[in-house]
Scaffold this active site. Structure first.
Site, PDB file in Angstrom:
ATOM      1  N   GLU A 150       0.810  -1.218   0.000  1.00 51.36           N
ATOM      2  CA  GLU A 150       0.000   0.000   0.000  1.00 51.36           C
ATOM      3  C   GLU A 150       0.846   1.273   0.000  1.00 51.36           C
ATOM      4  O   GLU A 150       0.400   2.330  -0.450  1.00 51.36           O
ATOM      5  CB  GLU A 150      -0.933   0.022   1.224  1.00 51.36           C
ATOM      6  CG  GLU A 150      -1.965  -1.080   1.254  1.00 51.36           C
ATOM      7  CD  GLU A 150      -1.470  -2.337   1.957  1.00 51.36           C
ATOM      8  OE1 GLU A 150      -2.295  -3.219   2.219  1.00 51.36           O
ATOM      9  OE2 GLU A 150      -0.248  -2.421   2.228  1.00 51.36           O
ATOM     10  N   CYS A 381     -19.158  15.422  24.672  1.00 53.59           N
ATOM     11  CA  CYS A 381     -19.988  14.981  23.553  1.00 53.59           C
ATOM     12  C   CYS A 381     -21.079  14.016  24.030  1.00 53.59           C
ATOM     13  O   CYS A 381     -22.050  14.443  24.642  1.00 53.59           O
ATOM     14  CB  CYS A 381     -19.121  14.373  22.459  1.00 53.59           C
ATOM     15  SG  CYS A 381     -19.973  14.230  20.861  1.00 53.59           S
ATOM     16  N   HIS A 507     -15.644  18.851  21.782  1.00 53.37           N
ATOM     17  CA  HIS A 507     -14.506  18.039  22.227  1.00 53.37           C
ATOM     18  C   HIS A 507     -13.350  18.953  22.652  1.00 53.37           C
ATOM     19  O   HIS A 507     -12.444  19.230  21.857  1.00 53.37           O
ATOM     20  CB  HIS A 507     -14.043  17.111  21.102  1.00 53.37           C
ATOM     21  CG  HIS A 507     -14.973  15.976  20.822  1.00 53.37           C
ATOM     22  ND1 HIS A 507     -14.858  14.750  21.441  1.00 53.37           N
ATOM     23  CD2 HIS A 507     -16.049  15.891  20.001  1.00 53.37           C
ATOM     24  CE1 HIS A 507     -15.820  13.950  21.002  1.00 53.37           C
ATOM     25  NE2 HIS A 507     -16.556  14.619  20.136  1.00 53.37           N
ATOM     26  N   GLU A 509     -10.824  18.315  24.383  1.00 51.86           N
ATOM     27  CA  GLU A 509      -9.534  17.617  24.448  1.00 51.86           C
ATOM     28  C   GLU A 509      -8.662  17.895  23.229  1.00 51.86           C
ATOM     29  O   GLU A 509      -7.423  17.829  23.315  1.00 51.86           O
ATOM     30  CB  GLU A 509      -9.744  16.107  24.610  1.00 51.86           C
ATOM     31  CG  GLU A 509     -10.348  15.374  23.424  1.00 51.86           C
ATOM     32  CD  GLU A 509     -11.864  15.294  23.429  1.00 51.86           C
ATOM     33  OE1 GLU A 509     -12.424  14.391  22.788  1.00 51.86           O
ATOM     34  OE2 GLU A 509     -12.495  16.156  24.088  1.00 51.86           O
TER      35      GLU A 509
END
Length: 535
Positions: A150, A381, A507, A509
């Protein structure tokens, strides 16, 4: 002229390429250089937004709403910059762009191939970051391991780019493993030799090797790696396991990584100022206090699913000179066993984000415990949505209160789908994503934490507080301390009769930094310290 640094990895995955790239970015920034950084992920998903946390770990959200790899969180925290959607590129994005161009006729009927079309698209994504902010240095991490099928188009693209921008403007760093045979205690260089051989067969000769190991490399081992990999001895950088990730920039500085990079690229800059970073590490390693925080979630068997949450707690701990012990609590266990078994000796409880109804009732029980026992609580959240459900059930008496995500036909959907989401059928990239403003109410804990009236935070959700229940719940003591500027969307809730109970729809964080902890995490740990008798 912008310089380009490419970080590849060999032997095994999860070697710490991301931390290495982020640490180098911190070192270069400390010298006064402007640094841009990005990551290429070889998977065919367009982004990690719909991937299972068990497969991928955390999805990190940028200001402009991109759902990205968790390494971008390391980049932002270490270098203290805000990244964009251009900072994370996947194979899926590259192929999507190329196929879209082919459908539009951009290739004028030509045969579309990996070389040159895919590789040109990859190179364009690298150069786009350079054009976006005109940095002195662009650091690009290539995900995966050299030898993976890949990764081949990405490696070919960065090989070609050296010719496109000039060999003096490109530097290759290869992160590899020097394992220790436990039976003999001997360090083995053969995996590194083979990894570099594989890289050279593609046409890339590494300029620097960062050798990960459990123990320091001897002079003989260093010389052997340099000889067989055809690099300078001083370009073999040992990266011995550190006690915490924030030590890594200082360890790499001791090894002279930034000096070698500066010399090889011909950069002109000052000496590094790492005094602030040294203070962060010192406070992290020598705390005066200690708290235990319970993170109640459904993916706790893989802590990387909540990486930014854990780091934000540690940042707040650094601020308060406090060791933050994290106890990972499976919310499903709280549905089967008494919650006191898991929650009774915690200094604070945090419920992070998530999707789906598995483990939700356990989270609601944890929130009820925090509310009734006056334990400091921070909800993020889904942690806000479940706090609203708990309050509606156990304070407002709406026993069937729920979210329409979990019970679409329930009688009391106190959490409901955002109006603009009701016609959405495609999951990927369609949530409320990215940075949005929030207006705070003076006199609330949220306002006291931020010290501002308008704040900006990152979101990733489809569901919101149902305004049909706003009057009922606020009349019983639920405080709405933050809303969208038009007052329509509820962004932060609190409890008026609790020492510290705050939950956010966004969020926080994602915006925390080791040198600048997020205000809500800072106040949460401060409140948790007050419940700890050692404080």
């Amino acid at each position: 002229m912008t310089k380009f640094i490419f970080v590849t990895g060999g032997v095994v995955s999860s070697l710490g390429k991301g931390i290495t790239a982020a640490s180098l970015g911190r070192l270069l920034k400390s010298r006064g250089l402007k640094v841009a950084i990005q990551k290429f992920d070889p998977y065919i998903n367009v982004d990690p937004g719909t991937m299972s946390p068990y497969q991928h770990g955390e999805v990190f959200v940028t200001d402009d709403g991109a759902e990205t790899d968790l390494d971008l969180g390391h980049y932002e925290r270490f270098i203290d910059i805000n990244l964009t959607k251009n900072s994370n590129v996947t194979t899926g994005k590259v192929y999507w762009a190329v196929i879209s161009k082919e459908r539009r006729g951009d290739y004028l009927g030509g045969t579309v191939q990996v070389i040159p079309h895919i590789t040109n698209e990859i190179k364009e994504r690298i150069l786009r970051v350079a054009k976006e902010s005109n940095p002195d240095v662009v650091i690009t991490e290539i995900g995966g391991t050299v030898g993976d099928i890949e990764s081949l188009p990405f490696l070919e693209a960065i090989r070609q780019l050296k010719n496109d921008v000039g060999k003096d403007n490109v530097l290759y760093i290869h992160v590899t493993l020097v394992p220790t045979l436990r039976v003999t205690g001997e360090l083995k260089t053969k995996p590194t030799q083979h990894s570099v051989k594989e890289l050279r067969s593609i046409g890339i000769q590494p300029d620097i090797i960062v050798a990960r190991s459990e123990q320091p490399l001897s002079r003989e081992i260093t010389e052997k790696i340099a000889l067989f990999c055809d690099i300078d001895k001083n370009a073999v950088i040992q990266a011995v396991d550190a006690s915490n990730i924030y030590e890594v920039p200082l360890k790499l500085k001791e090894e002279g990584l930034d000096d070698i990079v500066i010399k090889k690229l011909g950069l002109t800059c000052g000496e590094p100022d790492l005094s602030e970073w040294e203070q962060i590490v010192e406070r992290y390693k020598n705390p005066k206090f200690e708290v235990t925080i319970g993170i109640v979630g459904k993916y706790v068997s893989l802590p990387d699913a909540y990486l930014s949450v854990a780091e934000a707690l540690r940042h707040a701990g650094i601020y308060h000179e406090t060791r933050v012990n994290i106890r990972w609590i499976d919310s499903e266990m709280l549905e089967k066993e008494p919650v006191e078994k898991y929650l009774s000796n915690l200094d604070g409880i945090l419920v992070p984000g998530g999707f789906g109804d598995r483990g939700v009732e356990g989270k609601i029980k944890a929130i009820q415990y925090a509310r009734e026992n006056k334990v400091p609580y921070l909800g993020l959240c889904l942690g806000m949505q479940t706090a609203v459900i708990e309050f509606a059930r156990n304070v407002a008496g709406l026993k069937d209160a729920n979210s329409s995500e979990f019970k679409p036909d329930g009688p009391h959907s106190v959490i409901d789908l955002l109006p603009e989401q009701k016609e959405v059928e495609q999951l990927g990239g369609t949530m409320r994503l990215g940075l949005y403003p929030c207006k705070l109410v003076p006199g609330t804990k949220a306002h006291a934490a931020y010290g501002e009236e308008i704040i900006y935070e990152r979101h990733r959700h489809r569901y919101e507080f149902n305004n049909e229940y706003r009057e009922l719940l606020t009349g019983l003591g639920l405080v709405i301390s933050g809303t969208s500027p038009d007052g329509r969307l509820v962004e932060i809730i609190e409890l008026s009769d609790h020492p510290w109970f705050v939950a956010t729809q966004f969020h926080p964080e994602f915006k925390s930094r080791p040198n600048r902890p997020h205000p809500l995490f800072r106040e949460f740990i401060g409140a948790s310290l007050k419940t700890n008798k050692l404080f």
